[in-house]
Motif scaffolding. Structure first.
Motif, PDB file in Angstrom:
ATOM      1  N   TRP A 129       0.823  -1.213   0.000  1.00 23.95           N
ATOM      2  CA  TRP A 129       0.000   0.000   0.000  1.00 23.95           C
ATOM      3  C   TRP A 129       0.854   1.258   0.000  1.00 23.95           C
ATOM      4  CZ3 TRP A 129      -4.330   1.446  -1.640  1.00 23.95           C
ATOM      5  CH2 TRP A 129      -4.963   2.599  -1.189  1.00 23.95           C
ATOM      6  N   GLY A 130       1.929   1.267   0.796  1.00 24.69           N
ATOM      7  CA  GLY A 130       2.777   2.448   0.850  1.00 24.69           C
ATOM      8  C   GLY A 130       3.416   2.770  -0.486  1.00 24.69           C
ATOM      9  N   THR A 131       3.876   1.739  -1.195  1.00 22.82           N
ATOM     10  CA  THR A 131       4.495   1.962  -2.501  1.00 22.82           C
ATOM     11  C   THR A 131       3.461   2.400  -3.535  1.00 22.82           C
ATOM     12  OG1 THR A 131       6.221   0.345  -2.033  1.00 22.82           O
ATOM     13  CG2 THR A 131       5.846   0.886  -4.340  1.00 22.82           C
ATOM     14  N   LEU A 132       2.268   1.798  -3.509  1.00 22.32           N
ATOM     15  CA  LEU A 132       1.225   2.192  -4.457  1.00 22.32           C
ATOM     16  C   LEU A 132       0.792   3.640  -4.235  1.00 22.32           C
ATOM     17  CD1 LEU A 132      -1.115  -0.933  -4.729  1.00 22.32           C
ATOM     18  CD2 LEU A 132       0.530  -0.087  -6.401  1.00 22.32           C
ATOM     19  N   ILE A 133       0.637   4.039  -2.974  1.00 23.50           N
ATOM     20  CA  ILE A 133       0.277   5.432  -2.681  1.00 23.50           C
ATOM     21  C   ILE A 133       1.343   6.376  -3.222  1.00 23.50           C
ATOM     22  CG2 ILE A 133       0.088   7.112  -0.807  1.00 23.50           C
ATOM     23  CD1 ILE A 133      -2.445   5.623  -1.212  1.00 23.50           C
ATOM     24  N   LEU A 134       2.612   6.031  -2.998  1.00 23.53           N
ATOM     25  CA  LEU A 134       3.704   6.867  -3.485  1.00 23.53           C
ATOM     26  C   LEU A 134       3.685   6.962  -5.007  1.00 23.53           C
ATOM     27  CD1 LEU A 134       6.332   8.457  -3.039  1.00 23.53           C
ATOM     28  CD2 LEU A 134       7.546   6.262  -2.991  1.00 23.53           C
ATOM     29  N   ALA A 135       3.513   5.832  -5.695  1.00 20.56           N
ATOM     30  CA  ALA A 135       3.531   5.837  -7.160  1.00 20.56           C
ATOM     31  C   ALA A 135       2.326   6.562  -7.741  1.00 20.56           C
ATOM     32  CB  ALA A 135       3.580   4.394  -7.684  1.00 20.56           C
ATOM     33  N   ILE A 136       1.139   6.340  -7.185  1.00 18.99           N
ATOM     34  CA  ILE A 136      -0.071   6.990  -7.704  1.00 18.99           C
ATOM     35  C   ILE A 136      -0.007   8.503  -7.497  1.00 18.99           C
ATOM     36  CG2 ILE A 136      -2.560   7.214  -7.364  1.00 18.99           C
ATOM     37  CD1 ILE A 136      -2.598   4.198  -6.712  1.00 18.99           C
TER      38      ILE A 136
ATOM     39  N   PHE B 232      17.813   9.549  -7.599  1.00 20.12           N
ATOM     40  CA  PHE B 232      18.620   9.536  -6.378  1.00 20.12           C
ATOM     41  C   PHE B 232      19.288  10.895  -6.153  1.00 20.12           C
ATOM     42  CE2 PHE B 232      21.577   8.246  -9.690  1.00 20.12           C
ATOM     43  CZ  PHE B 232      22.725   8.958  -9.394  1.00 20.12           C
ATOM     44  N   TRP B 233      19.735  11.544  -7.239  1.00 20.18           N
ATOM     45  CA  TRP B 233      20.339  12.874  -7.091  1.00 20.18           C
ATOM     46  C   TRP B 233      19.284  13.894  -6.692  1.00 20.18           C
ATOM     47  CZ3 TRP B 233      19.537  17.674  -9.096  1.00 20.18           C
ATOM     48  CH2 TRP B 233      20.540  18.630  -8.863  1.00 20.18           C
ATOM     49  N   LEU B 234      18.125  13.821  -7.331  1.00 14.60           N
ATOM     50  CA  LEU B 234      17.055  14.763  -7.032  1.00 14.60           C
ATOM     51  C   LEU B 234      16.575  14.588  -5.591  1.00 14.60           C
ATOM     52  CD1 LEU B 234      15.149  16.958  -8.025  1.00 14.60           C
ATOM     53  CD2 LEU B 234      13.638  15.175  -8.908  1.00 14.60           C
TER      54      LEU B 234
ATOM     55  N   PRO C 252       9.544  12.368  -1.160  1.00 16.48           N
ATOM     56  CA  PRO C 252       9.648  11.184  -2.032  1.00 16.48           C
ATOM     57  C   PRO C 252       8.797  11.302  -3.290  1.00 16.48           C
ATOM     58  CG  PRO C 252       9.359  10.528   0.254  1.00 16.48           C
ATOM     59  CD  PRO C 252       9.143  12.002   0.210  1.00 16.48           C
ATOM     60  N   MET C 253       7.615  11.883  -3.141  1.00 23.89           N
ATOM     61  CA  MET C 253       6.726  12.040  -4.289  1.00 23.89           C
ATOM     62  C   MET C 253       7.329  12.979  -5.329  1.00 23.89           C
ATOM     63  SD  MET C 253       2.823  13.456  -4.177  1.00 23.89           S
ATOM     64  CE  MET C 253       3.401  15.008  -3.461  1.00 23.89           C
ATOM     65  N   LEU C 254       7.900  14.096  -4.895  1.00 26.10           N
ATOM     66  CA  LEU C 254       8.521  15.033  -5.836  1.00 26.10           C
ATOM     67  C   LEU C 254       9.747  14.421  -6.506  1.00 26.10           C
ATOM     68  CD1 LEU C 254       8.311  18.415  -3.888  1.00 26.10           C
ATOM     69  CD2 LEU C 254       6.942  17.688  -5.854  1.00 26.10           C
ATOM     70  N   ALA C 255      10.511  13.617  -5.773  1.00 25.83           N
ATOM     71  CA  ALA C 255      11.701  12.989  -6.360  1.00 25.83           C
ATOM     72  C   ALA C 255      11.333  12.070  -7.511  1.00 25.83           C
ATOM     73  CB  ALA C 255      12.459  12.212  -5.285  1.00 25.83           C
ATOM     74  N   LEU C 256      10.155  11.459  -7.455  1.00 27.45           N
ATOM     75  CA  LEU C 256       9.701  10.598  -8.543  1.00 27.45           C
ATOM     76  C   LEU C 256       8.918  11.371  -9.606  1.00 27.45           C
ATOM     77  CD1 LEU C 256       8.472   7.468  -6.534  1.00 27.45           C
ATOM     78  CD2 LEU C 256      10.538   7.639  -7.930  1.00 27.45           C
ATOM     79  N   ALA C 257       8.175  12.406  -9.188  1.00 29.02           N
ATOM     80  CA  ALA C 257       7.256  13.083 -10.112  1.00 29.02           C
ATOM     81  C   ALA C 257       7.963  14.043 -11.061  1.00 29.02           C
ATOM     82  CB  ALA C 257       6.187  13.835  -9.315  1.00 29.02           C
ATOM     83  N   ILE C 258       8.988  14.743 -10.605  1.00 24.57           N
ATOM     84  CA  ILE C 258       9.616  15.783 -11.430  1.00 24.57           C
ATOM     85  C   ILE C 258      10.247  15.202 -12.702  1.00 24.57           C
ATOM     86  CG2 ILE C 258      11.493  17.475 -11.483  1.00 24.57           C
ATOM     87  CD1 ILE C 258      10.795  18.177  -8.600  1.00 24.57           C
ATOM     88  N   PRO C 259      11.074  14.140 -12.628  1.00 28.40           N
ATOM     89  CA  PRO C 259      11.603  13.586 -13.890  1.00 28.40           C
ATOM     90  C   PRO C 259      10.504  13.086 -14.819  1.00 28.40           C
ATOM     91  CG  PRO C 259      12.865  12.781 -12.013  1.00 28.40           C
ATOM     92  CD  PRO C 259      11.660  13.452 -11.466  1.00 28.40           C
ATOM     93  N   LEU C 260       9.472  12.452 -14.255  1.00 28.50           N
ATOM     94  CA  LEU C 260       8.379  11.960 -15.099  1.00 28.50           C
ATOM     95  C   LEU C 260       7.625  13.109 -15.750  1.00 28.50           C
ATOM     96  CD1 LEU C 260       6.618   9.724 -16.185  1.00 28.50           C
ATOM     97  CD2 LEU C 260       5.341   9.752 -14.032  1.00 28.50           C
TER      98      LEU C 260
ATOM     99  N   SER D  29       9.596   0.998  -9.849  1.00 33.24           N
ATOM    100  CA  SER D  29      11.014   0.621  -9.872  1.00 33.24           C
ATOM    101  C   SER D  29      11.866   1.695  -9.199  1.00 33.24           C
ATOM    102  CB  SER D  29      11.475   0.412 -11.307  1.00 33.24           C
ATOM    103  OG  SER D  29      10.716  -0.598 -11.947  1.00 33.24           O
ATOM    104  N   GLY D  30      11.565   2.954  -9.488  1.00 34.04           N
ATOM    105  CA  GLY D  30      12.310   4.037  -8.857  1.00 34.04           C
ATOM    106  C   GLY D  30      12.099   4.121  -7.367  1.00 34.04           C
ATOM    107  N   ALA D  31      11.001   3.522  -6.875  1.00 36.18           N
ATOM    108  CA  ALA D  31      10.744   3.530  -5.439  1.00 36.18           C
ATOM    109  C   ALA D  31      11.801   2.743  -4.673  1.00 36.18           C
ATOM    110  CB  ALA D  31       9.359   2.946  -5.156  1.00 36.18           C
ATOM    111  N   VAL D  32      12.506   1.829  -5.334  1.00 36.65           N
ATOM    112  CA  VAL D  32      13.575   1.079  -4.656  1.00 36.65           C
ATOM    113  C   VAL D  32      14.622   2.045  -4.115  1.00 36.65           C
ATOM    114  CG1 VAL D  32      15.423  -0.604  -4.979  1.00 36.65           C
ATOM    115  CG2 VAL D  32      13.213  -0.967  -6.091  1.00 36.65           C
TER     116      VAL D  32
END
Length: 311
Positions: free
Chosen positions: A102-109, A150-152, A181-189, A249-252
C-alpha cells in the motif's frame, strides 16, 4: 462485442506470458549471483557455519536439487498462488508483500498525479507564452527528464530539510512525509510527459475544431483544457503505463534514501540476502501492477480517441 472479447483475450494472454517471463528471468538472475544461497541464509560468508548446518539448510529449502528442478518446483507453487515462505524472515511472502504494497502504491499513484499536473501546467503555459515561454518550457522539460531520482532526492533533502527546515529528511507517517519522495519521482516523469504532449498540443491549436470553438466565442483557456488537451494527452496516456512501472522501480532507490517502508526497501533487502521467494513475489507484484496500468491506459486511449476504438 467480438472485437472487445478479442482485445480482452489478447491482453490476458499477454499478461500471462509477461508474468511467466518475469518469474523465469528473476529466478535465474537471483540464483546465478555468485555465492552459496544456504550460506547467505545463515548469515553470509563470515558466519563460520558448520558444514552440517549448511547441508541441513540446503535440504530444508530444496537447494540440494538441480537448478531446473528448483525452478519447476518454484513455478508450480506460483501457479497455485503460493508465493512461498521467506528464507531470511521466516514468514509467508504474500502477507509480507501486502503489508508493504500500500505504501508503494500510494507513493507511485501520487507521483503520477503530480507529474501530470506539472506537465499539463507547463505545456499550457509554454504554448500560450510565445517563443520565449516555449524555449523556457522546453528547457525545463529536458532538464527535469534528465535528473536521476537519487540525485534529485538528495537535492530535495538538502534544500527543504537542511537549508529551509520545512520538511523532514526521512519519510514520516502522514501527508507531510510523502511530499519529498513524491517530488523525487514526479519531477523527472513530468519532464517526459511534457515532452510528449508539447507537439500534439501545438498541432491541435491549428486544427479546424479550434477555429470553430473560437467562432462560438469560447475562451482560450477553455479551448486548451476542453478540446486541445484531449488530443495532446493521448501520447502521455499511452506513456503512463510505462511510467507507472518506472515509478515503482524508482521507489527502490527513493524509499531507501527517505527510509520509507515499501516494496522497494523490501526488494533491496531480499536481494542482499538472496531471499528468492521474496524477490520473486515483489517482482511479480510489480509486473502485475504494470500490466494492470497498461491495460487501463489502453482502455483510456480507446475512450478518449474513437479512432483507436474503431481501428
Amino acid at each position: 462485442m467480438r472485437e472487445l472479447a478479442r482485445w480482452c483475450l489478447l491482453r490476458i494472454g499477454g499478461a500471462v506470458f509477461v508474468l511467466w517471463a518475469v518469474a523465469t528471468l528473476t529466478f535465474f538472475a537471483v540464483r546465478l549471483i555468485p555465492g552459496d544461497p544456504a550460506e547467505a541464509l545463515l548469515g553470509g560468508p563470515g558466519s563460520q557455519t558448520s558444514p552440517e548446518a549448511l547441508a541441513a539448510v540446503r535440504v530444508q529449502y530444496g537447494l540440494d536439487q538441480s537448478l531446473p528442478v528448483q525452478y519447476l518446483a518454484q513455478l508450480g507453487r506460483l501457479l497455485t498462488g503460493d508465493l512461498g515462505r521467506s528464507y531470511a524472515l521466516k514468514v509467508d511472502v504474500a502477507p509480507l508483500i501486502l503489508s508493504q504494497l500500500w505504501g508503494t502504491l500510494i507513493l507511485a499513484i501520487c507521483a503520477l498525479a503530480v507529474a501530470w499536473l506539472i506537465a499539463v501546467g507547463l505545456v499550457v503555459w509554454a504554448t500560450r507564452g510565445g517563443r520565449v515561454a516555449w524555449a523556457i518550457g522546453s528547457g525545463i522539460e529536458i532538464v527535469a527528464a534528465a535528473l536521476p531520482s537519487f540525485w534529485l532526492a538528495t537535492a530535495l533533502i538538502v534544500l527543504f530539510s537542511s537549508w529551509l527546515g520545512w520538511l523532514p529528511p526521512i519519510s514520516t507517517p502522514g501527508p507531510i512525509g510523502l511530499i519529498l519522495p513524491m517530488l523525487a519521482l514526479a519531477i523527472p516523469l513530468a519532464g517526459f510527459l511534457g515532452q510528449v504532449m508539447r507537439e500534439p498540443m501545438s498541432a491541435a491549436l491549428d486544427a479546424p475544431f479550434v477555429v470553430s470553438a473560437r467562432a462560438r466565442g469560447e475562451g482560450d483557456i477553455g479551448i486548451r483544457m476542453r478540446h486541445v488537451l484531449r488530443h495532446a494527452a493521448l501520447p502521455a496516456i499511452s506513456l503512463s503505463g510505462w511510467a507507472f512501472g518506472s515509478l515503482i522501480s524508482g521507489a527502490v532507490v527513493v524509499e531507501t534514501i527517505f527510509a520509507r517502508p515499501g516494496l522497494g526497501r523490501t526488494l533491496l533487502n531480499a536481494v542482499t540476502v538472496r531471499d528468492v521467494p521474496v524477490v520473486l513475489g515483489v517482482v511479480l507484484v510489480v509486473a502485475l501492477a504494470y500490466i494492470l496500468m497498461t491495460i487501463t491506459t489502453d482502455a483510456l486511449s480507446r475512450i478518449v480517441d474513437p479512432r483507436v476504438r474503431n481501428a
